[in-house]
Write an enzyme that holds these catalytic residues in place. Structure first.
Site, PDB file in Angstrom:
ATOM      1  N   TYR A  79       0.824  -1.222   0.000  1.00 55.45           N
ATOM      2  CA  TYR A  79       0.000   0.000   0.000  1.00 55.45           C
ATOM      3  C   TYR A  79       0.861   1.277   0.000  1.00 55.45           C
ATOM      4  O   TYR A  79       0.837   2.061  -0.961  1.00 55.45           O
ATOM      5  CB  TYR A  79      -0.922  -0.061   1.223  1.00 55.45           C
ATOM      6  N   ASP A 112       9.746  -7.672  -3.121  1.00 51.20           N
ATOM      7  CA  ASP A 112       8.525  -8.022  -2.384  1.00 51.20           C
ATOM      8  C   ASP A 112       8.298  -9.522  -2.564  1.00 51.20           C
ATOM      9  O   ASP A 112       8.655 -10.077  -3.609  1.00 51.20           O
ATOM     10  CB  ASP A 112       7.328  -7.229  -2.927  1.00 51.20           C
ATOM     11  N   ASN A 156       1.486  -9.905   0.964  1.00 50.58           N
ATOM     12  CA  ASN A 156       0.297  -9.071   1.210  1.00 50.58           C
ATOM     13  C   ASN A 156       0.058  -8.076   0.076  1.00 50.58           C
ATOM     14  O   ASN A 156      -0.397  -6.962   0.309  1.00 50.58           O
ATOM     15  CB  ASN A 156       0.434  -8.324   2.551  1.00 50.58           C
ATOM     16  N   LYS A 176       1.722  -6.390   9.228  1.00 49.15           N
ATOM     17  CA  LYS A 176       1.218  -5.202   9.936  1.00 49.15           C
ATOM     18  C   LYS A 176      -0.136  -5.383  10.622  1.00 49.15           C
ATOM     19  O   LYS A 176      -0.711  -4.405  11.090  1.00 49.15           O
ATOM     20  CB  LYS A 176       1.111  -4.042   8.944  1.00 49.15           C
ATOM     21  N   SER A 187       5.942   3.470  13.392  1.00 45.51           N
ATOM     22  CA  SER A 187       4.501   3.653  13.590  1.00 45.51           C
ATOM     23  C   SER A 187       4.239   4.414  14.874  1.00 45.51           C
ATOM     24  O   SER A 187       4.989   4.291  15.860  1.00 45.51           O
ATOM     25  CB  SER A 187       3.860   2.266  13.677  1.00 45.51           C
ATOM     26  N   TYR A 219       3.168  -6.790  17.206  1.00 42.13           N
ATOM     27  CA  TYR A 219       3.449  -5.940  16.047  1.00 42.13           C
ATOM     28  C   TYR A 219       4.124  -4.640  16.489  1.00 42.13           C
ATOM     29  O   TYR A 219       5.186  -4.253  15.977  1.00 42.13           O
ATOM     30  CB  TYR A 219       2.165  -5.626  15.263  1.00 42.13           C
ATOM     31  N   LYS A 266       8.150  -2.877  15.991  1.00 39.98           N
ATOM     32  CA  LYS A 266       8.536  -1.521  15.558  1.00 39.98           C
ATOM     33  C   LYS A 266       9.479  -0.889  16.586  1.00 39.98           C
ATOM     34  O   LYS A 266      10.473  -0.246  16.230  1.00 39.98           O
ATOM     35  CB  LYS A 266       7.302  -0.650  15.341  1.00 39.98           C
ATOM     36  N   ARG A 285     -13.020  -1.967  20.878  1.00 39.06           N
ATOM     37  CA  ARG A 285     -12.158  -3.067  20.429  1.00 39.06           C
ATOM     38  C   ARG A 285     -11.001  -3.187  21.426  1.00 39.06           C
ATOM     39  O   ARG A 285     -10.306  -2.187  21.673  1.00 39.06           O
ATOM     40  CB  ARG A 285     -11.636  -2.742  19.023  1.00 39.06           C
TER      41      ARG A 285
HETATM   42  P1  NAD Z   1       1.457  -3.658   3.063  1.00 40.27           P
HETATM   43  O1  NAD Z   1       1.197  -4.985   3.683  1.00 40.27           O
HETATM   44  O2  NAD Z   1       0.498  -3.153   2.065  1.00 40.27           O
HETATM   45  O3  NAD Z   1       2.923  -3.655   2.408  1.00 40.27           O
HETATM   46  C1  NAD Z   1       3.981  -4.415   2.922  1.00 40.27           C
HETATM   47  C2  NAD Z   1       4.588  -5.182   1.747  1.00 40.27           C
HETATM   48  O4  NAD Z   1       5.709  -5.928   2.229  1.00 40.27           O
HETATM   49  C3  NAD Z   1       3.611  -6.176   1.134  1.00 40.27           C
HETATM   50  O5  NAD Z   1       3.590  -5.976  -0.273  1.00 40.27           O
HETATM   51  C4  NAD Z   1       4.207  -7.554   1.493  1.00 40.27           C
HETATM   52  O6  NAD Z   1       3.962  -8.514   0.469  1.00 40.27           O
HETATM   53  C5  NAD Z   1       5.686  -7.229   1.653  1.00 40.27           C
HETATM   54  N1  NAD Z   1       6.408  -8.104   2.579  1.00 40.27           N
HETATM   55  C6  NAD Z   1       6.093  -8.409   3.857  1.00 40.27           C
HETATM   56  N2  NAD Z   1       7.027  -9.225   4.385  1.00 40.27           N
HETATM   57  C7  NAD Z   1       7.963  -9.430   3.419  1.00 40.27           C
HETATM   58  C8  NAD Z   1       9.170 -10.189   3.355  1.00 40.27           C
HETATM   59  N3  NAD Z   1       9.601 -10.905   4.401  1.00 40.27           N
HETATM   60  N4  NAD Z   1       9.882 -10.171   2.205  1.00 40.27           N
HETATM   61  C9  NAD Z   1       9.465  -9.460   1.137  1.00 40.27           C
HETATM   62  N5  NAD Z   1       8.328  -8.730   1.148  1.00 40.27           N
HETATM   63  C10 NAD Z   1       7.583  -8.721   2.272  1.00 40.27           C
HETATM   64  O7  NAD Z   1       1.628  -2.614   4.284  1.00 40.27           O
HETATM   65  P2  NAD Z   1       1.684  -1.033   4.238  1.00 40.27           P
HETATM   66  O8  NAD Z   1       0.423  -0.515   4.836  1.00 40.27           O
HETATM   67  O9  NAD Z   1       2.127  -0.546   2.921  1.00 40.27           O
HETATM   68  O10 NAD Z   1       2.820  -0.804   5.328  1.00 40.27           O
HETATM   69  C11 NAD Z   1       4.167  -0.612   4.961  1.00 40.27           C
HETATM   70  C12 NAD Z   1       5.002  -0.454   6.204  1.00 40.27           C
HETATM   71  O11 NAD Z   1       4.509   0.633   6.969  1.00 40.27           O
HETATM   72  C13 NAD Z   1       5.003  -1.653   7.136  1.00 40.27           C
HETATM   73  O12 NAD Z   1       6.279  -1.780   7.696  1.00 40.27           O
HETATM   74  C14 NAD Z   1       4.010  -1.269   8.193  1.00 40.27           C
HETATM   75  O13 NAD Z   1       4.258  -1.926   9.410  1.00 40.27           O
HETATM   76  C15 NAD Z   1       4.248   0.220   8.303  1.00 40.27           C
HETATM   77  N6  NAD Z   1       3.120   0.977   8.817  1.00 40.27           N
HETATM   78  C16 NAD Z   1       1.909   0.868   8.218  1.00 40.27           C
HETATM   79  C17 NAD Z   1       0.817   1.585   8.719  1.00 40.27           C
HETATM   80  C18 NAD Z   1      -0.548   1.436   8.103  1.00 40.27           C
HETATM   81  O14 NAD Z   1      -1.536   1.751   8.776  1.00 40.27           O
HETATM   82  N7  NAD Z   1      -0.686   0.987   6.866  1.00 40.27           N
HETATM   83  C19 NAD Z   1       0.997   2.432   9.814  1.00 40.27           C
HETATM   84  C20 NAD Z   1       2.265   2.533  10.392  1.00 40.27           C
HETATM   85  C21 NAD Z   1       3.327   1.800   9.886  1.00 40.27           C
HETATM   86  C1  WQD Z   2      -8.875   3.483  13.498  1.00 44.44           C
HETATM   87  C2  WQD Z   2     -10.068   3.791  14.376  1.00 44.44           C
HETATM   88  C3  WQD Z   2     -10.857   1.901  15.623  1.00 44.44           C
HETATM   89  C4  WQD Z   2     -12.170  -0.498  12.250  1.00 44.44           C
HETATM   90  C5  WQD Z   2      -3.657   0.548  13.473  1.00 44.44           C
HETATM   91  C6  WQD Z   2      -2.404   0.046  14.129  1.00 44.44           C
HETATM   92  C7  WQD Z   2      -1.348   1.102  14.073  1.00 44.44           C
HETATM   93  C8  WQD Z   2      -1.130   1.576  12.646  1.00 44.44           C
HETATM   94  C9  WQD Z   2      -2.409   1.992  12.015  1.00 44.44           C
HETATM   95  C10 WQD Z   2       0.559   0.183  11.684  1.00 44.44           C
HETATM   96  C11 WQD Z   2      -9.984   3.132  15.754  1.00 44.44           C
HETATM   97  C12 WQD Z   2     -11.904   2.367  14.632  1.00 44.44           C
HETATM   98  C13 WQD Z   2     -11.655   0.520  13.027  1.00 44.44           C
HETATM   99  C14 WQD Z   2     -13.567  -0.760  12.291  1.00 44.44           C
HETATM  100  C15 WQD Z   2     -13.810   1.050  13.865  1.00 44.44           C
HETATM  101  N1  WQD Z   2      -0.639   0.530  11.822  1.00 44.44           N
HETATM  102  N2  WQD Z   2     -12.472   1.276  13.823  1.00 44.44           N
HETATM  103  N3  WQD Z   2     -14.342   0.035  13.103  1.00 44.44           N
HETATM  104  O1  WQD Z   2      -6.130   0.851  15.337  1.00 44.44           O
HETATM  105  O2  WQD Z   2      -5.694   3.324  15.021  1.00 44.44           O
HETATM  106  O3  WQD Z   2      -4.086   1.699  14.179  1.00 44.44           O
HETATM  107  O4  WQD Z   2      -3.365   0.939  12.128  1.00 44.44           O
HETATM  108  O5  WQD Z   2       1.528   0.571  12.265  1.00 44.44           O
HETATM  109  O6  WQD Z   2      -0.199   0.520  14.581  1.00 44.44           O
HETATM  110  O7  WQD Z   2      -2.708  -0.249  15.494  1.00 44.44           O
HETATM  111  O8  WQD Z   2      -6.237   1.912  13.028  1.00 44.44           O
HETATM  112  O9  WQD Z   2      -7.789   1.821  11.141  1.00 44.44           O
HETATM  113  O10 WQD Z   2      -7.737  -0.106  12.787  1.00 44.44           O
HETATM  114  O11 WQD Z   2      -8.671   2.069  13.503  1.00 44.44           O
HETATM  115  O12 WQD Z   2     -14.564   1.721  14.588  1.00 44.44           O
HETATM  116  O13 WQD Z   2     -14.083  -1.677  11.663  1.00 44.44           O
HETATM  117  O14 WQD Z   2     -11.237   3.242  13.755  1.00 44.44           O
HETATM  118  O15 WQD Z   2     -11.472   1.501  16.810  1.00 44.44           O
HETATM  119  O16 WQD Z   2     -10.556   4.020  16.660  1.00 44.44           O
HETATM  120  P1  WQD Z   2      -5.593   1.938  14.518  1.00 44.44           P
HETATM  121  P2  WQD Z   2      -7.607   1.348  12.531  1.00 44.44           P
END
Ligand code: NAD
Ligand code: WQD
Length: 342
Positions: free
Chosen positions: A12, A32, A36, A86, A126, A151, A155, A296
């Site tokens: 993403y 990749d 996912n 994630k 994160s 998770y 981080k 939750r």
């Molecule tokens: P995502 O799952 O869409 O992207 C992660 C990608 O990494 C995927 O395409 C997956 O196939 C690949 N991958 C995972 N493990 C692998 C491995 N061992 N080898 C090769 N490829 C691998 O997730 P995203 O939302 O794009 O998140 C990207 C990064 O940002 C992650 O590190 C995630 O923890 C961090 N992050 C995401 C969020 C969020 O809410 N989306 C928030 C904070 C931090």
């Molecule tokens: C957002 C808000 C839920 C789903 C997570 C990880 C965090 C980061 C981002 C990676 C919350 C509410 C959600 C639903 C709802 N990821 N909600 N109904 O929990 O803030 O953070 O993703 O690093 O580490 O913990 O994100 O999008 O799940 O929730 O009411 O079906 O929406 O309770 O208040 P969150 P989220």
């Protein structure tokens, strides 16, 4: 041409960052394992930027494959390391899966950087490292709390692993602590593609609106917030992607104040779940089917970023509004359904 490795680049946030890098003139190689994400993302990146990134498919948790990759890519100028699992809930159910994937892949990337003298790393951290902060908005100096999930712990541990590696080598690193990334590219060609039932709010909203899900459960209506629902700092994924290019340039230009820097990436504004729903309904003209249910487990009540350090020091600021976020998320879901012939 400067060349950047983007691990997790078909995911993403990675896919949006690849587009931004290409549009700023960088060459990109993606690694990749598609655990996912899907391979079609490469076609869609190419449709947006006109350039197909180089791509290798393997698991970064495999030490030999990763070392071999680095031997063949000594010329990298920097690495943006997104690859990780994630899903918070899944990490509670299967912690070792998360420690193995997220930590091994990071360690192997750092080993490759050391072996081939690759200098610059941007790491996806994160806001989860803060847990429920005592003071809001939360600054980068707030103490990390005991992790709320495996998770989140990966981080925290990753940041520490990077910090000690930087101190003992010539590697420079920037850890970016994302708040809640949502939305999609304006082309609607790339976006968030959750496999299975989404656990994050925005994909659940759009899948409910399009009819894949019946009803959105809003988790908790009795929080100590203005409307009783939980508050987060939602940030447009394209704003987030742009910050990665700036971070890479900061390290390549030796502009950092230290060899390991940490920045919050958010808008600085907290929004409740109901405010996000209201924005979605306004920009789409749709009525969303939702109901308020119990909290939750594991959710924090409220968190939003102090963005001054990123604004002033990194020279980056989120520009897009919540309406931009909800509208682009909807366009992505709608176009995805069209492409799949729904
Ligand atoms: P995502 O799952 O869409 O992207 C992660 C990608 O990494 C995927 O395409 C997956 O196939 C690949 N991958 C995972 N493990 C692998 C491995 N061992 N080898 C090769 N490829 C691998 O997730 P995203 O939302 O794009 O998140 C990207 C990064 O940002 C992650 O590190 C995630 O923890 C961090 N992050 C995401 C969020 C969020 O809410 N989306 C928030 C904070 C931090
Ligand atoms: C957002 C808000 C839920 C789903 C997570 C990880 C965090 C980061 C981002 C990676 C919350 C509410 C959600 C639903 C709802 N990821 N909600 N109904 O929990 O803030 O953070 O993703 O690093 O580490 O913990 O994100 O999008 O799940 O929730 O009411 O079906 O929406 O309770 O208040 P969150 P989220």
């Amino acid at each position: 041409m400067k060349k950047i490795l983007v691990t997790g680049g078909t995911g993403y946030i990675g896919s949006h960052t690849v587009v931004e890098l290409q549009q700023q003139g960088y060459g990109v190689v993606i690694v990749d394992n598609l655990s996912n994400s899907v391979i079609e993302v490469l076609d869609n990146i190419e449709k947006i930027s006109g350039k197909r990134p180089d791509y290798e498919q393997f698991d970064l948790a495999d030490r030999d494959l990763t070392a071999d990759f680095f031997k063949r890519h000594k010329d990298l100028d920097g690495i943006i390391h997104f690859a990780a699992f994630k899903a918070v809930g899944e990490s509670v159910a299967d912690p070792l899966k998360y420690y193995r994937n997220n930590l091994y892949s990071l360690i192997h990337v750092l080993e490759g950087m050391k072996a081939q003298n690759i200098p610059n790393l941007v790491f996806s951290s994160s806001c989860t490292v803060y847990g429920q902060p005592e003071e809001l908005p939360v600054t980068e100096l707030a103490p990390m709390q005991k992790a709320w999930s495996p998770y989140g712990n990966t981080k925290q541990m990753s940041e520490e692993i990077i910090r000690f590696t930087v101190e003992s080598s010539s590697i420079k690193a920037i850890a970016l602590r994302y708040f809640n990334p949502i939305g999609a590219h304006e082309s609607a060609l790339i976006g968030e593609l959750p496999l299975g039932t989404p656990s994050n709010l925005m994909p659940f909203v759009t899948q409910t609106a399009i009819g894949i899900r019946q009803c959105l459960d809003v988790f908790g209506g009795d929080y100590n917030t203005p409307d009783g629902t939980a508050v987060r700092d939602y940030i447009h994924v394209v704003d987030l992607a742009k910050a990665h290019v700036i971070a890479v340039e900061r390290m390549m230009g030796n502009k950092g104040k230290s060899n390991m820097e940490v920045f919050n990436l958010g808008t600085g504004n907290g929004l409740s779940v109901l405010e996000v729903i209201r924005s979605f309904e306004k920009v789409t003209g749709l009525k969303l089917n939702y109901k308020i249910v119990d909290r939750r487990p594991g959710d924090v009540e409220k968190v939003w970023a102090d963005t001054r350090f990123a604004n002033e020091e990194l020279g980056w600021q989120a520009k897009k509004t919540v309406d931009d976020m909800t509208y682009s998320a909807w366009e992505w879901e709608r176009r995805l359904a069209e492409r799949r012939g729904a």
